[in-house]
Design a protein around this motif. Structure first.
Motif, mmCIF file in Angstrom:
data_model
loop_
_atom_site.group_PDB
_atom_site.id
_atom_site.type_symbol
_atom_site.label_atom_id
_atom_site.label_comp_id
_atom_site.label_asym_id
_atom_site.label_seq_id
_atom_site.Cartn_x
_atom_site.Cartn_y
_atom_site.Cartn_z
ATOM 1 N N SER A 54 6.646 12.703 -5.875
ATOM 2 C CA SER A 54 7.226 11.493 -5.276
ATOM 3 C C SER A 54 6.395 11.030 -4.072
ATOM 4 C CB SER A 54 8.668 11.766 -4.847
ATOM 5 O OG SER A 54 8.672 12.795 -3.883
ATOM 6 N N ALA A 55 5.712 11.973 -3.412
ATOM 7 C CA ALA A 55 4.877 11.637 -2.247
ATOM 8 C C ALA A 55 3.954 12.823 -1.987
ATOM 9 C CB ALA A 55 5.760 11.408 -1.023
ATOM 10 N N ILE A 56 2.946 12.628 -1.142
ATOM 11 C CA ILE A 56 2.136 13.761 -0.673
ATOM 12 C C ILE A 56 2.041 13.682 0.847
ATOM 13 C CG2 ILE A 56 0.751 14.193 -2.754
ATOM 14 C CD1 ILE A 56 -1.503 12.509 -1.447
ATOM 15 N N ASP A 57 1.926 14.851 1.468
ATOM 16 C CA ASP A 57 1.816 14.904 2.939
ATOM 17 C C ASP A 57 0.442 15.421 3.355
ATOM 18 O OD1 ASP A 57 4.510 14.159 3.206
ATOM 19 O OD2 ASP A 57 5.144 16.235 2.926
ATOM 20 N N PHE A 58 -0.596 15.095 2.586
ATOM 21 C CA PHE A 58 -1.934 15.541 2.961
ATOM 22 C C PHE A 58 -2.924 14.414 2.704
ATOM 23 C CE2 PHE A 58 -3.393 15.922 -1.375
ATOM 24 C CZ PHE A 58 -2.294 16.334 -2.105
ATOM 25 N N THR A 59 -4.106 14.586 3.283
ATOM 26 C CA THR A 59 -5.171 13.611 3.060
ATOM 27 C C THR A 59 -6.050 14.118 1.926
ATOM 28 O OG1 THR A 59 -5.165 13.213 5.432
ATOM 29 C CG2 THR A 59 -7.074 12.392 4.205
ATOM 30 N N PRO A 60 -6.133 13.392 0.813
ATOM 31 C CA PRO A 60 -7.026 13.842 -0.266
ATOM 32 C C PRO A 60 -8.444 14.022 0.270
ATOM 33 C CG PRO A 60 -5.612 12.049 -1.026
ATOM 34 C CD PRO A 60 -5.406 12.159 0.459
ATOM 35 N N GLY A 61 -9.052 15.150 -0.052
ATOM 36 C CA GLY A 61 -10.385 15.463 0.461
ATOM 37 C C GLY A 61 -10.335 16.507 1.563
ATOM 38 N N ALA A 62 -9.129 16.801 2.073
ATOM 39 C CA ALA A 62 -8.981 17.860 3.088
ATOM 40 C C ALA A 62 -8.961 19.220 2.397
ATOM 41 C CB ALA A 62 -7.682 17.652 3.860
ATOM 42 N N LEU A 63 -9.274 20.265 3.156
ATOM 43 C CA LEU A 63 -9.191 21.634 2.627
ATOM 44 C C LEU A 63 -7.719 22.045 2.595
ATOM 45 C CD1 LEU A 63 -10.622 24.300 1.757
ATOM 46 C CD2 LEU A 63 -10.670 24.932 4.173
ATOM 47 N N LEU A 64 -7.195 22.165 1.400
ATOM 48 C CA LEU A 64 -5.765 22.457 1.221
ATOM 49 C C LEU A 64 -5.526 23.871 0.708
ATOM 50 C CD1 LEU A 64 -4.986 19.131 -0.660
ATOM 51 C CD2 LEU A 64 -4.420 19.651 1.730
ATOM 52 N N GLY A 65 -6.567 24.488 0.109
ATOM 53 C CA GLY A 65 -6.372 25.764 -0.591
ATOM 54 C C GLY A 65 -6.426 26.986 0.306
ATOM 55 N N SER A 66 -6.760 26.810 1.589
ATOM 56 C CA SER A 66 -6.784 27.968 2.481
ATOM 57 C C SER A 66 -5.455 28.018 3.256
ATOM 58 C CB SER A 66 -7.979 27.899 3.436
ATOM 59 O OG SER A 66 -7.753 26.972 4.469
ATOM 60 N N VAL A 67 -5.252 29.156 3.938
ATOM 61 C CA VAL A 67 -3.944 29.436 4.536
ATOM 62 C C VAL A 67 -3.442 28.263 5.400
ATOM 63 C CG1 VAL A 67 -2.762 30.929 6.194
ATOM 64 C CG2 VAL A 67 -4.155 31.934 4.386
ATOM 65 N N SER A 68 -4.308 27.737 6.274
ATOM 66 C CA SER A 68 -3.824 26.652 7.150
ATOM 67 C C SER A 68 -3.638 25.341 6.413
ATOM 68 C CB SER A 68 -4.786 26.450 8.328
ATOM 69 O OG SER A 68 -4.820 27.615 9.109
ATOM 70 N N GLY A 69 -4.249 25.190 5.243
ATOM 71 C CA GLY A 69 -4.050 23.976 4.435
ATOM 72 C C GLY A 69 -2.678 23.947 3.791
ATOM 73 N N GLU A 70 -2.129 25.116 3.509
ATOM 74 C CA GLU A 70 -0.747 25.266 2.993
ATOM 75 C C GLU A 70 -0.464 24.388 1.787
ATOM 76 O OE1 GLU A 70 1.469 24.354 6.628
ATOM 77 O OE2 GLU A 70 1.643 26.495 7.018
ATOM 78 N N LEU A 71 -1.508 24.007 1.050
ATOM 79 C CA LEU A 71 -1.362 23.095 -0.103
ATOM 80 C C LEU A 71 -0.559 21.838 0.271
ATOM 81 C CD1 LEU A 71 -0.678 25.640 -3.027
ATOM 82 C CD2 LEU A 71 -2.828 24.452 -2.519
ATOM 83 N N GLY A 72 -0.545 21.546 1.555
ATOM 84 C CA GLY A 72 0.169 20.345 2.020
ATOM 85 C C GLY A 72 1.662 20.386 1.759
ATOM 86 N N LEU A 73 2.239 21.589 1.678
ATOM 87 C CA LEU A 73 3.631 21.697 1.208
ATOM 88 C C LEU A 73 4.676 21.854 2.311
ATOM 89 C CD1 LEU A 73 3.132 24.167 -1.807
ATOM 90 C CD2 LEU A 73 3.687 21.725 -1.936
ATOM 91 N N ARG A 74 4.243 22.210 3.547
ATOM 92 C CA ARG A 74 5.242 22.671 4.520
ATOM 93 C C ARG A 74 6.317 21.611 4.827
ATOM 94 N NH1 ARG A 74 6.134 27.041 7.254
ATOM 95 N NH2 ARG A 74 4.089 27.911 6.837
ATOM 96 N N ARG A 75 5.881 20.389 5.128
ATOM 97 C CA ARG A 75 6.884 19.394 5.520
ATOM 98 C C ARG A 75 7.884 19.141 4.393
ATOM 99 N NH1 ARG A 75 4.560 14.071 7.863
ATOM 100 N NH2 ARG A 75 5.511 12.874 6.208
ATOM 101 N N PHE A 76 7.363 18.979 3.194
ATOM 102 C CA PHE A 76 8.218 18.715 2.026
ATOM 103 C C PHE A 76 9.240 19.841 1.850
ATOM 104 C CE2 PHE A 76 8.092 20.300 -2.494
ATOM 105 C CZ PHE A 76 9.153 19.537 -2.968
#
Ligand SMILES: NC(=O)c1ccc[n+]([C@@H]2O[C@H](COP(=O)([O-])OP(=O)(O)OC[C@H]3O[C@@H](n4cnc5c(N)ncnc54)[C@H](O)[C@@H]3O)[C@@H](O)[C@H]2O)c1
Length: 386
Positions: free
Chosen positions: A41-63
């Motif tokens: 339904s939405a994403i909370d990350f910027t495409p092109g950012a490093l999402l796969g490492s621990v601090s990237g959290e796959l952009g999931l935390r807020r959701f």
């Protein structure tokens, strides 16, 4: 509310976030066969950012936190006292990437009574004991197609690197040399060679399509035969099995999942039937090739080169023999974790979680195990007893 346990690879050695190399990513409309791109339904990350490492959290935390769920992210996944093991005991959902797999063995699944969903942020769910997931009613899902083209591009790169002897030649240039004889005494043209893929699913077919313009003869084996129009378009030769195909090939690329039929497939016996000086590229799973057989074949010259990015276990120990064997083009497991792929699998992971928490069906093509049996992409591409 659910506890979501997410295992990701460590942050960059220079700290998080790394500098952005480019602004944004190209926009894709859909996957090559028309399959819809991930559609949360939405994403909370910027495409092109490093999402796969621990601090990237796959952009999931807020959701997840906005919905009242708990998110635990860790890279500490191995050993009895790992953070992963400690949190697994009451986790409802485990998310893991194949690049840094949280091995969900039968014993671990036994110790996770709340576990309902094992979600692969990527493709390839062999790090989950699928039989145990079936027995315990755990759904296994992955983001089908998210990095298939990423891997196909990597395969083409590695075929060319090995056949043309690129990596040693690059090293000679970097070290100040000009030893042309050393560079070219192992270099050939790909043109005219026979190239075969074990499996012609999303990755295998994309490799065949990308290699066709190189004027090679193309071969494949798969348990599902491709439509006749595709065989004719690409002038493909179909073989009933890998054993039937590999004696006809100069280059073999492996693009099948790891399961009972493919585990240990490239052993001494099969490699002995390949053309002397053939190249083997395995970006599928490390355990599809017998570790020692590959080393022996490179040392004897039966294989002229081996390349890939998949190992067992992962991360591979520093003394893994594939790090030091001759004429290899190995990398850590990276081909499916480009920043382009990460944007797709982070979005696909969220899409699957939205379906799971919303009580709506997960897309069939994302399913590997569901309802106590292989399902969706899993029923098509896996066998029980992996
Ligand atoms: N290195 C990476 O980063 C990376 C990334 C994605 C996928 N992979 C690996 O590649 C595999 C394939 O991915 P895909 O997207 O092409 O999946 P896919 O499901 O589209 O294709 C898999 C194909 O394998 C075929 N197959 C299964 N068992 C076989 C057998 N015994 N012999 C011949 N063919 C067989 C299936 O019929 C199917 O066509 C994944 O399962 C994963 O292990 C690696």
């Amino acid at each position: 509310m659910a506890k979501v346990l997410c295992v990701l690879y460590p942050d960059p050695s220079g700290g998080y976030p790394p500098p952005l190399v480019r602004d944004g990513l190209p926009q894709l409309e859909h996957y090559p066969d028309g399959q819809t791109l991930p559609s949360p339904s939405a994403i909370d990350f910027t495409p092109g950012a490093l999402l796969g490492s621990v601090s990237g959290e796959l952009g999931l935390r807020r959701f997840l936190e906005d919905a009242g769920h708990e998110l635990v992210v860790t890279a500490d996944k191995d050993g009895d006292n790992s953070e992963f093991d400690r949190h697994l005991a009451d986790a409802d959902v485990v998310i893991s990437q194949p690049f840094w797999p949280a091995y969900l063995t039968a014993e671990r699944i036994e110790k996770a009574p709340n576990l309902k969903l094992a979600l692969t942020a990527g493709i390839g769910s062999d790090h989950v004991d699928l039989d145990a997931a079936i027995a315990h009613g755990v759904t296994v899902a992955e983001v089908t197609y998210c990095n298939s083209i990423s891997v196909a591009e990597h395969v083409v790169m590695m075929i060319l690197s090995l056949v043309r002897n690129y990596l040693p030649s690059n090293r000679i240039a970097s070290e100040g040399g000009w030893d042309i004889s050393d560079c070219v005494s192992r270099a050939f043209d790909l043109e005219g060679m026979d190239v075969g893929t074990v499996a012609a699913g999303r990755i295998g077919l994309a490799v065949l399509r990308r290699l066709a313009p190189f004027d090679v003869r193309l071969h494949y084996t798969d348990r599902h035969r491709l439509p006749t129009e595709i065989e004719q378009e690409l002038n493909l030769t179909f073989h009933e099995s890998a054993a039937a195909m590999v004696p006809h090939c100069d280059v073999v690329t492996v693009n099948a999942p790891l399961h009972s039929e493919t585990r240990g497939m490239f052993d001494d016996d099969l490699i002995a039937t390949m053309r002397r000086g053939a190249y083997l590229i395995n970006t599928a799973r490390g355990l599809i090739a017998d570790r020692e057989a590959v080393v022996r074949a490179l040392e004897s010259g039966q294989l002229a080169g081996y390349a890939g990015d998949v190992w067992y276990p992962q991360p591979a120990p520093p003394d893994h023999p594939w790090r030091s064997m001759p004429n290899h083009g190995m990398t850590p497991h990276i081909s499916g974790s480009t920043l382009s792929a990460q944007a797709r699998y982070a979005a696909g992971t969220r899409e699957i979680l939205e379906s799971f928490f919303g009580g709506t069906p997960v897309r069939d093509e994302y399913l590997i195990v569901d309802g106590g049996k292989l399902a969706g992409a899993g029923a098509h591409s896996y066998s029980k007893g992996g």
